[in-house]
Design an enzyme around this catalytic site. Structure first.
Site, PDB file in Angstrom:
ATOM      1  N   HIS A  68     -10.545  -6.222  -1.870  1.00  0.00           N
ATOM      2  CA  HIS A  68     -11.574  -6.076  -0.833  1.00  0.00           C
ATOM      3  C   HIS A  68     -12.779  -5.417  -1.507  1.00  0.00           C
ATOM      4  CE1 HIS A  68      -8.999  -7.394   2.377  1.00  0.00           C
ATOM      5  NE2 HIS A  68      -8.061  -6.543   1.992  1.00  0.00           N
ATOM      6  N   GLU A 121       0.801  -1.233   0.000  1.00  0.00           N
ATOM      7  CA  GLU A 121       0.000   0.000   0.000  1.00  0.00           C
ATOM      8  C   GLU A 121       0.833   1.283   0.000  1.00  0.00           C
ATOM      9  OE1 GLU A 121      -2.741  -0.496   3.268  1.00  0.00           O
ATOM     10  OE2 GLU A 121      -3.475  -2.410   2.504  1.00  0.00           O
ATOM     11  N   ASN A 164       2.130  -5.179  -3.110  1.00  0.00           N
ATOM     12  CA  ASN A 164       0.723  -5.519  -2.833  1.00  0.00           C
ATOM     13  C   ASN A 164      -0.085  -4.257  -2.547  1.00  0.00           C
ATOM     14  OD1 ASN A 164      -1.193  -7.749  -2.127  1.00  0.00           O
ATOM     15  ND2 ASN A 164      -1.117  -6.862  -0.075  1.00  0.00           N
ATOM     16  N   GLU A 179      -6.159 -10.825  -1.144  1.00  0.00           N
ATOM     17  CA  GLU A 179      -6.963 -10.556   0.059  1.00  0.00           C
ATOM     18  C   GLU A 179      -8.459 -10.513  -0.255  1.00  0.00           C
ATOM     19  OE1 GLU A 179      -5.504  -7.212   2.340  1.00  0.00           O
ATOM     20  OE2 GLU A 179      -3.411  -7.665   1.871  1.00  0.00           O
ATOM     21  N   ASP A 198     -12.238 -10.545  -0.385  1.00  0.00           N
ATOM     22  CA  ASP A 198     -13.466 -10.743   0.385  1.00  0.00           C
ATOM     23  C   ASP A 198     -14.524  -9.818  -0.203  1.00  0.00           C
ATOM     24  OD1 ASP A 198     -12.678  -8.270   1.560  1.00  0.00           O
ATOM     25  OD2 ASP A 198     -12.121  -9.188   3.465  1.00  0.00           O
TER      26      ASP A 198
HETATM   27  O1  G3I Z   1      -3.186  -8.508  18.809  1.00  0.00           O
HETATM   28  C1  G3I Z   1      -3.816  -7.388  19.462  1.00  0.00           C
HETATM   29  C2  G3I Z   1      -4.319  -7.817  20.788  1.00  0.00           C
HETATM   30  O2  G3I Z   1      -3.228  -8.171  21.600  1.00  0.00           O
HETATM   31  C3  G3I Z   1      -5.128  -6.662  21.413  1.00  0.00           C
HETATM   32  O3  G3I Z   1      -5.681  -7.082  22.604  1.00  0.00           O
HETATM   33  C4  G3I Z   1      -6.234  -6.220  20.452  1.00  0.00           C
HETATM   34  C5  G3I Z   1      -7.011  -5.028  20.999  1.00  0.00           C
HETATM   35  O4  G3I Z   1      -7.559  -4.252  19.971  1.00  0.00           O
HETATM   36  O5  G3I Z   1      -5.657  -5.852  19.247  1.00  0.00           O
HETATM   37  C6  G3I Z   1      -4.970  -6.921  18.607  1.00  0.00           C
HETATM   38  O6  G3I Z   1      -4.427  -6.463  17.419  1.00  0.00           O
HETATM   39  C7  G3I Z   1      -5.333  -6.236  16.346  1.00  0.00           C
HETATM   40  C8  G3I Z   1      -4.941  -7.143  15.199  1.00  0.00           C
HETATM   41  O7  G3I Z   1      -5.721  -6.843  14.053  1.00  0.00           O
HETATM   42  C9  G3I Z   1      -5.122  -8.628  15.534  1.00  0.00           C
HETATM   43  O8  G3I Z   1      -6.457  -8.905  15.786  1.00  0.00           O
HETATM   44  C10 G3I Z   1      -5.219  -4.788  15.929  1.00  0.00           C
HETATM   45  O9  G3I Z   1      -5.718  -3.942  16.949  1.00  0.00           O
HETATM   46  C11 G3I Z   1      -5.982  -4.533  14.648  1.00  0.00           C
HETATM   47  O10 G3I Z   1      -5.721  -3.219  14.192  1.00  0.00           O
HETATM   48  C12 G3I Z   1      -5.532  -5.510  13.599  1.00  0.00           C
HETATM   49  O11 G3I Z   1      -6.304  -5.305  12.429  1.00  0.00           O
HETATM   50  C13 G3I Z   1      -5.730  -5.834  11.255  1.00  0.00           C
HETATM   51  C14 G3I Z   1      -5.562  -4.706  10.239  1.00  0.00           C
HETATM   52  O12 G3I Z   1      -5.025  -5.237   9.037  1.00  0.00           O
HETATM   53  C15 G3I Z   1      -4.607  -3.631  10.771  1.00  0.00           C
HETATM   54  O13 G3I Z   1      -4.434  -2.643   9.879  1.00  0.00           O
HETATM   55  C16 G3I Z   1      -6.670  -6.877  10.689  1.00  0.00           C
HETATM   56  O14 G3I Z   1      -6.723  -8.004  11.578  1.00  0.00           O
HETATM   57  C17 G3I Z   1      -6.167  -7.347   9.326  1.00  0.00           C
HETATM   58  O15 G3I Z   1      -7.137  -8.155   8.722  1.00  0.00           O
HETATM   59  C18 G3I Z   1      -5.923  -6.137   8.431  1.00  0.00           C
HETATM   60  O16 G3I Z   1      -5.361  -6.622   7.226  1.00  0.00           O
HETATM   61  C19 G3I Z   1      -5.106  -5.661   6.185  1.00  0.00           C
HETATM   62  C20 G3I Z   1      -3.925  -6.182   5.377  1.00  0.00           C
HETATM   63  O17 G3I Z   1      -2.819  -6.414   6.218  1.00  0.00           O
HETATM   64  C21 G3I Z   1      -3.554  -5.200   4.266  1.00  0.00           C
HETATM   65  N1  G3I Z   1      -4.694  -4.910   3.441  1.00  0.00           N
HETATM   66  C22 G3I Z   1      -5.892  -4.468   4.130  1.00  0.00           C
HETATM   67  C23 G3I Z   1      -6.283  -5.475   5.215  1.00  0.00           C
HETATM   68  C24 G3I Z   1      -7.555  -5.047   5.903  1.00  0.00           C
HETATM   69  O18 G3I Z   1      -7.364  -3.835   6.592  1.00  0.00           O
END
Ligand code: G3I
Length: 339
Positions: free
Chosen positions: A221, A144, A185, A251, A253
């Protein structure tokens, strides 16, 4: 006509070969983003191993999770996934070495000078790719980096290291693991538009100058009830693969409006299936579209409801691991005679 197609998708028998078996007949990869923490849940692990031949950590190899302090790495969750992939003969992708999100505070608040930032990045790429060498066959090296208008996004990397940082990261990645395939990506760059034009120009320049870039990841997405420009996506894939690059759908969905229990309407689930079918078709029709990967696989665990309240049901399996019409659409497309 559309109604008939929807009916076929909904009624398709669930017996027979899995997505994975069908993908293997096509010599292609069908992947899913995975949270290693769920691998202990029997239906999660069983569905993943049965239906997919590729995995990618959804978060575990991003900078923050994998490199939480300057002098320490946490490889445990991604190692767990790598062991699962080995046990089930699945390929593994890595995601992602440089991004503007999910970076640790020590990095974002470190006020590092360009030389220090450069040394940190070089060391990070060496350590992470070195650790997974031979286990991860392809990396999203940079994620990105462009804005929707095609300009370079301001990030800790572009601001700190200058616009040549993408090229530099690819060169270091190639040195760290010469056998890994290196991807750029991005999202909203699937069809031909200002952002995909910028990515295409960058890729063309890199191929001309011998910068190590093997492929472009198209995130995909999407949402139902929007018009999906399949033809323009196919044209974009063609111009990229004509450069000698691979393309992977990384990715996918398709989010739907859902009620308070997370349930979508039958009509929307049917529309969603048609979109899944269309994307699978666009990929399968290109010999160099080498993987079709969804962002998760069960609606039980998807980033969508957290990020888009009121939306969900975006994946191939429902929250109870039941296959949806979208799953049947994928299977239909992978049936050799229907393609
Ligand atoms: O692991 C911590 C946990 O310890 C904590 O208690 C909790 C509280 O909020 O947060 C957890 O981390 C989260 C993590 O996902 C795991 O669940 C983060 O806050 C959260 O921001 C994170 O979101 C991820 C997001 O990227 C971050 O930008 C999503 O799971 C993930 O699906 C998403 O993936 C991205 C790709 O990498 C790039 N393309 C877009 C895609 C969707 O945004």
């Amino acid at each position: 006509m559309i109604r008939l197609a929807l009916l076929c998708l909904v009624l398709h028998p669930l017996s027979g070969q899995s997505l994975r078996e069908l993908a293997e007949q096509h010599k292609t990869r069908i992947g899913a983003a995975v949270a290693p923490a769920h691998l202990g849940e029997e239906p999660y692990a069983a569905t993943l191993a049965r239906e997919f031949n590729q995995v990618q950590p959804e978060n575990a190899t991003k900078f923050g999770p994998v490199h939480p302090a300057r002098d320490s790495y946490n490889f445990v969750p991604a190692d767990t996934l790598a062991a699962f992939a080995r046990e089930h003969q699945m390929a593994m992708r890595g995601h992602t070495l440089l991004w503007h999100r999910q970076n640790p505070r020590w990095l974002t608040e470190g006020n590092f000078k360009p030389e220090e930032l450069s040394a940190i990045l070089h060391e990070h790429i060496n350590s992470v790719m070195g650790h997974f060498a031979g286990q991860i066959y392809a990396w999203d090296v940079v994620n990105e980096a462009f804005n929707d208008d095609g300009t370079l996004r301001h990030t800790i990397w572009s601001d700190g290291l200058g616009p040549a940082y993408i090229e530099q990261a690819l060169r270091w990645a190639h040195e760290a693991d010469p056998k890994a395939l290196l991807f750029y990506n991005d999202y909203s760059a699937e069809a031909i538009n200002a952002k995909s034009d910028a990515i295409y120009k960058m890729a063309q320049d890199f191929k001309t100058r011998g910068v190590p870039l093997d492929g472009i990841g198209l995130q995909m997405h999407l949402r139902a009830r929007e018009s999906i420009p399949f033809e323009s996506m196919a044209a974009n894939i063609k111009r990229l693969t004509d450069l000698g690059l691979q393309v992977q759908i990384t990715e996918l969905d398709v989010r739907l409006p859902v009620d308070a229990s997370g349930v979508a309407s039958r009509g929307d689930l049917g529309l969603q299936a048609l979109i899944y079918r269309g994307i699978a078709r666009v990929c399968l029709l290109s010999a160099r579209c080498t993987a079709l990967q969804t962002w998760g696989f069960t609606d039980k665990y998807s980033w969508i409801p957290g990020e888009y309240p009121g939306f969900g049901a975006a994946l191939l399996f429902d929250a109870n691991y039941g296959p949806k019409a979208s799953y049947n659409a994928f299977r239909d497309l992978l049936m050799p005679s229907i393609k």
